[in-house]
Design an enzyme around this catalytic site. Structure first.
Site, PDB file in Angstrom:
ATOM      1  N   ASP A   4       0.869  -1.159   0.000  1.00  0.00           N
ATOM      2  CA  ASP A   4       0.000   0.000   0.000  1.00  0.00           C
ATOM      3  C   ASP A   4       0.918   1.224   0.000  1.00  0.00           C
ATOM      4  O   ASP A   4       2.082   1.140   0.418  1.00  0.00           O
ATOM      5  CB  ASP A   4      -0.879  -0.034   1.257  1.00  0.00           C
ATOM      6  N   ASP A   6       0.036   4.975   1.040  1.00  0.00           N
ATOM      7  CA  ASP A   6      -0.099   5.921   2.149  1.00  0.00           C
ATOM      8  C   ASP A   6      -0.235   5.209   3.490  1.00  0.00           C
ATOM      9  O   ASP A   6      -1.089   4.344   3.659  1.00  0.00           O
ATOM     10  CB  ASP A   6      -1.308   6.825   1.911  1.00  0.00           C
ATOM     11  N   THR A  46      -2.580   1.111  -4.753  1.00  0.00           N
ATOM     12  CA  THR A  46      -3.073   2.240  -3.973  1.00  0.00           C
ATOM     13  C   THR A  46      -4.412   2.774  -4.473  1.00  0.00           C
ATOM     14  O   THR A  46      -4.608   2.973  -5.669  1.00  0.00           O
ATOM     15  CB  THR A  46      -2.021   3.382  -3.958  1.00  0.00           C
ATOM     16  N   ASN A  47      -5.319   2.971  -3.536  1.00  0.00           N
ATOM     17  CA  ASN A  47      -6.565   3.678  -3.817  1.00  0.00           C
ATOM     18  C   ASN A  47      -6.258   5.166  -3.794  1.00  0.00           C
ATOM     19  O   ASN A  47      -5.670   5.653  -2.831  1.00  0.00           O
ATOM     20  CB  ASN A  47      -7.627   3.397  -2.741  1.00  0.00           C
ATOM     21  N   SER A  49      -8.747   7.876  -4.315  1.00  0.00           N
ATOM     22  CA  SER A  49     -10.104   8.373  -4.567  1.00  0.00           C
ATOM     23  C   SER A  49     -10.162   9.881  -4.737  1.00  0.00           C
ATOM     24  O   SER A  49     -11.171  10.410  -5.197  1.00  0.00           O
ATOM     25  CB  SER A  49     -11.050   7.943  -3.453  1.00  0.00           C
ATOM     26  N   CYS A  89     -16.333   0.254  -8.570  1.00  0.00           N
ATOM     27  CA  CYS A  89     -15.362  -0.397  -9.456  1.00  0.00           C
ATOM     28  C   CYS A  89     -14.871  -1.706  -8.831  1.00  0.00           C
ATOM     29  O   CYS A  89     -15.071  -1.966  -7.656  1.00  0.00           O
ATOM     30  CB  CYS A  89     -14.186   0.534  -9.710  1.00  0.00           C
TER      31      CYS A  89
END
Length: 154
Positions: A4, A6, A46-47, A49, A89
Site C-alpha cells: 500500500d 499511504d 493504492t486507492n 479516490s 469499481c
C-alpha cells in the site's frame, strides 16, 4: 511483493498531490533495499479516490509517485484505483482488481504474492486475489519488521 502507498511506504497525507509533502515511512527504505537485494519484484497498489472526488488530477498522483520512486527507489509496477468509493469499481481495495493487475504485470502467482498495508482493506484485497495479506501494527510502523519476519530463516 506489493505495498500500500499511504501509511505504509510513505507517511499518510490525505489526498496528497504535492510531491514536496512525501516523507518515507519508518523503515521503508531499508525494507525495500533488502527486498531488492533478494531480487524480489516490488509493486505499489493504492486507492487514490481524490481523483474520483475531483480533489486531485492524475498528473498530481503521478508526480507524487515519481517523488516516492526518487526517495525509495524504482518499483516494478504501480496499480492505482482513481475511483471514488461510490463508483463501484472492481479495482478499489478491498476488491481484488489492483492486486490482480499488479500480479499480472510482474507475472506473479497469487500463492507467491504478499501485500503489506496499514488497513484492513489492504488485507482484504490480498485475500480476495488469493495472496497473503500482512497488516502492519500501526500506520507507518513496522514495515521493516514485517519484511524481515516474512523472510526469517530464508
Amino acid at each position: 511483493m506489493l505495498f500500500d502507498r499511504d501509511g505504509t511506504l510513505v507517511e499518510n497525507v490525505p489526498y496528497n498531490g504535492d510531491p514536496r509533502r512525501v516523507r518515507p515511512a519508518a523503515g521503508a527504505r531499508r525494507a525495500l533495499a533488502e527486498l531488492r537485494a533478494r531480487g524480489v519484484a516490488l509493486g505499489v497498489v493504492t486507492n487514490q479516490s481524490g481523483v474520483g472526488r475531483g480533489l486531485l488530477e492524475r498528473s498530481q498522483v503521478q508526480a507524487v509517485h515519481e517523488r516516492i520512486a526518487e526517495l525509495l527507489g524504482p518499483f516494478d509496477v504501480w496499480a492505482v484505483c482513481p475511483h471514488a468509493p461510490w463508483e463501484g469499481c472492481l479495482c478499489r481495495k478491498p476488491a481484488p482488481g489492483l492486486v490482480l493487475a499488479a500480479m499480472a504485470r510482474v507475472s506473479a502467482a497469487p500463492d507467491r504474492t504478499v501485500v503489506i498495508g496499514d488497513a484492513p482493506t489492504d488485507v482484504g484485497s490480498a485475500r480476495a486475489a488469493g495472496a497473503l495479506g500482512v497488516l502492519l501494527p500501526s500506520p507507518g510502523v513496522g514495515i521493516l519488521t514485517a519484511v524481515r519476519l516474512l523472510f526469517q530463516g530464508g
